[in-house]
Motif scaffolding. Structure first.
Motif, PDB file in Angstrom:
ATOM      1  N   PRO A 139       0.815  -1.222   0.000  1.00 24.51           N
ATOM      2  CA  PRO A 139       0.000   0.000   0.000  1.00 24.51           C
ATOM      3  C   PRO A 139       0.848   1.272   0.000  1.00 24.51           C
ATOM      4  O   PRO A 139       0.555   2.232  -0.727  1.00 24.51           O
ATOM      5  CB  PRO A 139      -0.821  -0.122   1.284  1.00 24.51           C
ATOM      6  CG  PRO A 139      -0.872  -1.591   1.559  1.00 24.51           C
ATOM      7  CD  PRO A 139       0.457  -2.106   1.117  1.00 24.51           C
ATOM      8  N   LYS A 140       1.923   1.304   0.796  1.00 23.31           N
ATOM      9  CA  LYS A 140       2.780   2.480   0.839  1.00 23.31           C
ATOM     10  C   LYS A 140       3.468   2.694  -0.503  1.00 23.31           C
ATOM     11  O   LYS A 140       3.580   3.828  -0.982  1.00 23.31           O
ATOM     12  CB  LYS A 140       3.814   2.341   1.956  1.00 23.31           C
ATOM     13  CG  LYS A 140       3.215   2.267   3.350  1.00 23.31           C
ATOM     14  CD  LYS A 140       4.280   2.109   4.407  1.00 23.31           C
ATOM     15  CE  LYS A 140       3.656   1.986   5.799  1.00 23.31           C
ATOM     16  NZ  LYS A 140       4.683   1.807   6.845  1.00 23.31           N
ATOM     17  N   LEU A 141       3.938   1.599  -1.100  1.00 22.22           N
ATOM     18  CA  LEU A 141       4.573   1.719  -2.404  1.00 22.22           C
ATOM     19  C   LEU A 141       3.576   2.192  -3.456  1.00 22.22           C
ATOM     20  O   LEU A 141       3.920   2.967  -4.357  1.00 22.22           O
ATOM     21  CB  LEU A 141       5.175   0.372  -2.813  1.00 22.22           C
ATOM     22  CG  LEU A 141       6.362  -0.114  -1.979  1.00 22.22           C
ATOM     23  CD1 LEU A 141       6.779  -1.508  -2.419  1.00 22.22           C
ATOM     24  CD2 LEU A 141       7.531   0.848  -2.107  1.00 22.22           C
ATOM     25  N   LEU A 142       2.340   1.740  -3.311  1.00 19.09           N
ATOM     26  CA  LEU A 142       1.307   2.163  -4.254  1.00 19.09           C
ATOM     27  C   LEU A 142       1.047   3.666  -4.135  1.00 19.09           C
ATOM     28  O   LEU A 142       0.931   4.368  -5.140  1.00 19.09           O
ATOM     29  CB  LEU A 142       0.017   1.373  -4.004  1.00 19.09           C
ATOM     30  CG  LEU A 142      -1.143   1.640  -4.975  1.00 19.09           C
ATOM     31  CD1 LEU A 142      -0.725   1.305  -6.404  1.00 19.09           C
ATOM     32  CD2 LEU A 142      -2.365   0.829  -4.567  1.00 19.09           C
ATOM     33  N   TYR A 143       0.990   4.152  -2.896  1.00 20.47           N
ATOM     34  CA  TYR A 143       0.797   5.588  -2.689  1.00 20.47           C
ATOM     35  C   TYR A 143       1.972   6.377  -3.277  1.00 20.47           C
ATOM     36  O   TYR A 143       1.785   7.450  -3.877  1.00 20.47           O
ATOM     37  CB  TYR A 143       0.663   5.903  -1.195  1.00 20.47           C
ATOM     38  CG  TYR A 143      -0.583   5.329  -0.560  1.00 20.47           C
ATOM     39  CD1 TYR A 143      -1.764   5.207  -1.288  1.00 20.47           C
ATOM     40  CD2 TYR A 143      -0.582   4.910   0.763  1.00 20.47           C
ATOM     41  CE1 TYR A 143      -2.906   4.685  -0.712  1.00 20.47           C
ATOM     42  CE2 TYR A 143      -1.723   4.389   1.348  1.00 20.47           C
ATOM     43  CZ  TYR A 143      -2.888   4.266   0.600  1.00 20.47           C
ATOM     44  OH  TYR A 143      -4.008   3.747   1.176  1.00 20.47           O
ATOM     45  N   LEU A 144       3.171   5.855  -3.090  1.00 26.32           N
ATOM     46  CA  LEU A 144       4.350   6.528  -3.622  1.00 26.32           C
ATOM     47  C   LEU A 144       4.292   6.589  -5.148  1.00 26.32           C
ATOM     48  O   LEU A 144       4.557   7.637  -5.754  1.00 26.32           O
ATOM     49  CB  LEU A 144       5.614   5.812  -3.167  1.00 26.32           C
ATOM     50  CG  LEU A 144       6.942   6.364  -3.702  1.00 26.32           C
ATOM     51  CD1 LEU A 144       7.134   7.805  -3.248  1.00 26.32           C
ATOM     52  CD2 LEU A 144       8.108   5.498  -3.232  1.00 26.32           C
ATOM     53  N   LEU A 145       3.929   5.458  -5.771  1.00 27.78           N
ATOM     54  CA  LEU A 145       3.831   5.425  -7.224  1.00 27.78           C
ATOM     55  C   LEU A 145       2.739   6.371  -7.724  1.00 27.78           C
ATOM     56  O   LEU A 145       2.906   7.040  -8.750  1.00 27.78           O
ATOM     57  CB  LEU A 145       3.560   4.002  -7.699  1.00 27.78           C
ATOM     58  CG  LEU A 145       4.720   3.009  -7.520  1.00 27.78           C
ATOM     59  CD1 LEU A 145       4.294   1.605  -7.925  1.00 27.78           C
ATOM     60  CD2 LEU A 145       5.923   3.455  -8.343  1.00 27.78           C
ATOM     61  N   GLN A 146       1.642   6.449  -6.996  1.00 22.28           N
ATOM     62  CA  GLN A 146       0.582   7.373  -7.379  1.00 22.28           C
ATOM     63  C   GLN A 146       1.056   8.825  -7.303  1.00 22.28           C
ATOM     64  O   GLN A 146       0.750   9.640  -8.187  1.00 22.28           O
ATOM     65  CB  GLN A 146      -0.636   7.173  -6.469  1.00 22.28           C
ATOM     66  CG  GLN A 146      -1.379   5.863  -6.720  1.00 22.28           C
ATOM     67  CD  GLN A 146      -2.501   5.657  -5.720  1.00 22.28           C
ATOM     68  OE1 GLN A 146      -2.626   6.393  -4.748  1.00 22.28           O
ATOM     69  NE2 GLN A 146      -3.326   4.636  -5.948  1.00 22.28           N
ATOM     70  N   GLY A 147       1.801   9.151  -6.268  1.00 20.37           N
ATOM     71  CA  GLY A 147       2.329  10.501  -6.149  1.00 20.37           C
ATOM     72  C   GLY A 147       3.298  10.835  -7.267  1.00 20.37           C
ATOM     73  O   GLY A 147       3.249  11.929  -7.847  1.00 20.37           O
ATOM     74  N   VAL A 148       4.190   9.894  -7.573  1.00 18.79           N
ATOM     75  CA  VAL A 148       5.142  10.114  -8.660  1.00 18.79           C
ATOM     76  C   VAL A 148       4.409  10.269  -9.992  1.00 18.79           C
ATOM     77  O   VAL A 148       4.742  11.136 -10.818  1.00 18.79           O
ATOM     78  CB  VAL A 148       6.158   8.955  -8.723  1.00 18.79           C
ATOM     79  CG1 VAL A 148       7.033   9.071  -9.965  1.00 18.79           C
ATOM     80  CG2 VAL A 148       7.018   8.940  -7.467  1.00 18.79           C
ATOM     81  N   ALA A 149       3.399   9.429 -10.215  1.00 21.81           N
ATOM     82  CA  ALA A 149       2.638   9.514 -11.463  1.00 21.81           C
ATOM     83  C   ALA A 149       1.898  10.849 -11.568  1.00 21.81           C
ATOM     84  O   ALA A 149       1.864  11.470 -12.643  1.00 21.81           O
ATOM     85  CB  ALA A 149       1.654   8.349 -11.540  1.00 21.81           C
TER      86      ALA A 149
END
Length: 321
Positions: free
Chosen positions: A10-20
């Motif tokens: 979940p944390k990695l997903l949030y990070l990827l969403q922010g980067v995207a």
């Protein structure tokens, strides 16, 4: 402990969403600039959009969230009104933290600047200036936690019948005195913590003030010397007035830094014996005692206290441009 990719998903997903999201904003900026001619102000606003987005997400929204939490109860989900601010100015521990923070904000800048000024005046014209400044800058290479550990050993106490390992108590015993618990007796223990902070910050002041002193025209000091002025008179009547803008910058920068004082207090006393400061008390209330509302109120108070210093520094920089 090995990194668990599944648990962190979940944390990695949030990070990827922010980067995207950030990449999408940058792409829109480039697209807007390449579609056709854009007015200068509009182009500037478009170019600032990614930075404004990051500032909003990383600074403005958390600040507003903290302000809202300061009006809630311990769990952050019940309305408490002004109860946290009433506690802030009536609770003994909170008042001690506020008193100590103000003492840090006054004494650390003054003492660090005074030590740095005297050191700078002594080495500014010396051939060994680089070596001297490197030595005084050495404490800045140590983290505040490391500085706290170093000075905790300096103040270390052992019973009178035992061998003293603390440098200060060893000197006291060597001159026939009795060892003392330097970090226990209030309010003097706050001053001993401040000494550790001054030790780390005096180098910063010395480097900036050395550059300022070297920029003072040599003709002024030489003329004063020929007129019979002593070194103290030259320092007080010529050097200090000439470097007043740099002195003000150093004082403001050090004052702002003292409001964030946490590491030294946490390492040396843990906030015990009436040595707590607002930053440390905020940590204790929010994360140790689970009083989210009180921790947020302390954060808001810190922001209010530091704002005049920041505003004055910004105005001073604009005037020098």
């Amino acid at each position: 402990m090995p990194f668990d990719a599944v648990a962190q998903q979940p944390k990695l997903l949030y990070l990827l969403q922010g980067v995207a999201a950030f990449a999408a904003v940058v792409a829109l900026v480039l697209l807007a600039l390449h579609r056709g001619p854009v007015r200068r102000r509009a182009a500037a606003l478009i170019l600032l959009a990614p930075a404004l987005l990051l500032l909003t997400a990383g600074l403005l929204l958390p600040a507003l969230r903290t302000l809202a939490l300061s009006f809630t109860g311990s769990g952050g989900d019940t309305w408490a009104g002004l109860d946290n601010y009433v506690w802030l100015f009536t609770d003994h521990r909170a008042l001690v933290a506020l008193r100590n923070t103000l003492a840090w904000a006054v004494l650390v800048p003054l003492a660090s600047t005074a030590v740095g000024l005297l050191y700078a005046a002594a080495v500014a014209r010396s051939r060994l200036r680089t070596l001297a400044l490197s030595l005084v800058l050495t404490p800045m290479a140590i983290s505040f936690v490391g500085a706290g550990v170093v000075w905790k050993f300096v103040y270390a106490y052992r019973p009178p019948e035992a061998a003293q390992i603390g440098l200060l108590n060893r000197l006291v015993v060597a001159f026939g005195g009795a060892p003392r618990q330097w970090l226990v007796d209030s309010p003097w223990n706050v001053l001993f913590l401040i000494v550790a902070m001054v030790w780390t910050q005096a180098g910063f002041a010395a480097v900036l003030l050395t550059s300022a002193i070297r920029a003072v025209p040599a003709e002024l000091t030489e003329a004063a010397r020929l007129d019979g002025a002593s070194p103290r008179q030259i320092l007080c009547r010529i050097t200090v007035p000439s470097i007043r803008p740099t002195l003000l910058v150093v004082l403001l920068a050090l004052a702002i830094g003292t409001f964030k004082a946490f590491d030294i207090v946490k390492t040396m006393t843990g906030g015990q014996f009436d040595t707590g400061v607002l930053a440390h008390e905020m940590y204790d209330q929010a994360f140790r005692y689970g009083e989210t509302g009180r921790g947020a109120a302390l954060a808001v108070l810190l922001f209010v206290l530091v704002t005049p210093f920041v505003a004055h520094q910004v105005r001073a920089r604009r005037r020098t441009r």
